[in-house]
Design a protein around this motif. Structure first.
Motif, mmCIF file in Angstrom:
data_model
loop_
_atom_site.group_PDB
_atom_site.id
_atom_site.type_symbol
_atom_site.label_atom_id
_atom_site.label_comp_id
_atom_site.label_asym_id
_atom_site.label_seq_id
_atom_site.Cartn_x
_atom_site.Cartn_y
_atom_site.Cartn_z
ATOM 1 N N LEU A 74 10.024 4.031 3.309
ATOM 2 C CA LEU A 74 10.935 5.084 2.871
ATOM 3 C C LEU A 74 11.411 5.920 4.050
ATOM 4 O O LEU A 74 12.592 6.280 4.145
ATOM 5 N N GLU A 75 10.494 6.242 4.956
ATOM 6 C CA GLU A 75 10.860 7.031 6.136
ATOM 7 C C GLU A 75 11.861 6.274 7.007
ATOM 8 O O GLU A 75 12.822 6.848 7.533
ATOM 9 N N GLU A 76 11.624 4.976 7.151
ATOM 10 C CA GLU A 76 12.538 4.153 7.951
ATOM 11 C C GLU A 76 13.926 4.101 7.318
ATOM 12 O O GLU A 76 14.948 4.199 8.000
ATOM 13 N N ALA A 77 13.949 3.971 5.983
ATOM 14 C CA ALA A 77 15.227 3.929 5.279
ATOM 15 C C ALA A 77 15.968 5.255 5.413
ATOM 16 O O ALA A 77 17.190 5.289 5.604
ATOM 17 N N GLU A 78 15.221 6.366 5.323
ATOM 18 C CA GLU A 78 15.840 7.684 5.458
ATOM 19 C C GLU A 78 16.392 7.883 6.869
ATOM 20 O O GLU A 78 17.467 8.458 7.059
ATOM 21 N N SER A 86 0.842 -1.201 0.000
ATOM 22 C CA SER A 86 0.000 0.000 0.000
ATOM 23 C C SER A 86 0.873 1.246 0.000
ATOM 24 O O SER A 86 2.061 1.202 0.341
ATOM 25 N N ALA A 87 0.246 2.380 -0.349
ATOM 26 C CA ALA A 87 0.979 3.646 -0.372
ATOM 27 C C ALA A 87 1.483 4.001 1.015
ATOM 28 O O ALA A 87 2.591 4.514 1.188
ATOM 29 N N GLU A 88 0.670 3.696 2.054
ATOM 30 C CA GLU A 88 1.048 4.015 3.423
ATOM 31 C C GLU A 88 2.259 3.176 3.854
ATOM 32 O O GLU A 88 3.205 3.687 4.460
ATOM 33 N N ALA A 89 2.229 1.885 3.511
ATOM 34 C CA ALA A 89 3.339 1.007 3.883
ATOM 35 C C ALA A 89 4.617 1.408 3.155
ATOM 36 O O ALA A 89 5.710 1.383 3.733
ATOM 37 N N LEU A 90 4.480 1.793 1.877
ATOM 38 C CA LEU A 90 5.637 2.219 1.113
ATOM 39 C C LEU A 90 6.248 3.481 1.711
ATOM 40 O O LEU A 90 7.475 3.595 1.846
ATOM 41 N N GLU A 91 5.393 4.420 2.110
ATOM 42 C CA GLU A 91 5.879 5.667 2.711
ATOM 43 C C GLU A 91 6.601 5.383 4.023
ATOM 44 O O GLU A 91 7.643 5.975 4.321
ATOM 45 N N ALA A 92 6.049 4.457 4.816
ATOM 46 C CA ALA A 92 6.672 4.102 6.091
ATOM 47 C C ALA A 92 8.051 3.480 5.863
ATOM 48 O O ALA A 92 9.004 3.772 6.604
#
Length: 222
Positions: free
Chosen positions: A188-192, A180-186
């Motif tokens: 990315l934030e974790e990777a950053e 999902s878009a929400e999981a993908l965003e999470a």
């Protein structure tokens, strides 16, 4: 199934000769193979283009060369990158019943289950097939396939007379659960965040080094 093309032998070579041939809406070509000297040909432009388009990457043409028929398997096609017209074709001479090694594309048929992601891990497979029975593509049915489905080379349905020249365990298609878009965003934030920690660590070490050096340079107390 082969396409019939009337060919003309040629004795002129080089870029100048090739340009003259193309100006006449024809195509320079060469047929290699079977221990014979290469046969340099001129082919009709439109007919050859249609035959190659119909036959796909491994088009088999039946060339009429001075009244004699030669089966020729397409090996390399040069196309003008701007005008998208054929510039030159290399063929390999074959005979009926002969086995040849070819690269055949994989085509997916159908739609996987909802909320899945379909990834073609291997887009072409290597086969040994009769020169006159080369498949245009290998079809893989994914209709209704659920997340977690994996299709390997050993699962492929090959035409009669074809032999797989690929590790049977090679992954061809991988179907996973769609993120999902929400999981993908999470993610990315974790990777950053992790990348930020890694960048800060060298800076902290660099700051500690001068302090340690200063401490070592202080005179010992008497």
């Amino acid at each position: 199934m082969s396409e019939k093309i009337k060919a003309e032998t040629r004795t002129e070579f080089g870029k100048g000769a090739a340009r003259r041939i193309r100006r006449e809406n024809k195509i320079p070509a060469v047929v290699y193979g079977h221990g014979n000297e290469p046969i340099h040909l001129t082919l009709p432009g439109h007919d050859t283009m249609m035959a190659l388009k119909h036959g796909g990457a491994n088009a088999l043409l039946e060339l009429d060369i001075d009244g004699k028929t030669q089966l020729a398997l397409t090996k390399q096609v040069q196309v003008d990158p701007i005008r998208r017209v054929l510039e030159h074709v290399d063929f390999v001479a074959v005979v009926k019943g002969e086995k040849v090694t070819v690269e055949v594309p994989v085509h997916l048929n159908g739609d996987a289950a909802k909320e899945t992601l379909v990834v073609t891990e291997t887009t072409t497979i290597q086969l040994e097939a009769e020169a006159t029975h080369i498949p245009e593509f290998i079809e893989v049915d994914i209709e209704g396939a659920a997340a977690g489905t994996q299709i390997h080379a050993s699962d492929l349905k090959l035409p009669s007379g074809s032999t797989l020249l690929l590790d049977p365990e090679t992954l061809i298609v991988n179907i996973t659960e769609q993120i999902s878009a929400e999981a993908l965003e999470a993610e990315l934030e974790e990777a950053e965040a992790e990348a930020g920690i890694e960048h800060d660590a060298p800076e902290a070490e660099a700051a500690e080094e001068p302090a340690a050096e200063a401490a070592s340079e202080e005179p010992a107390a008497e």
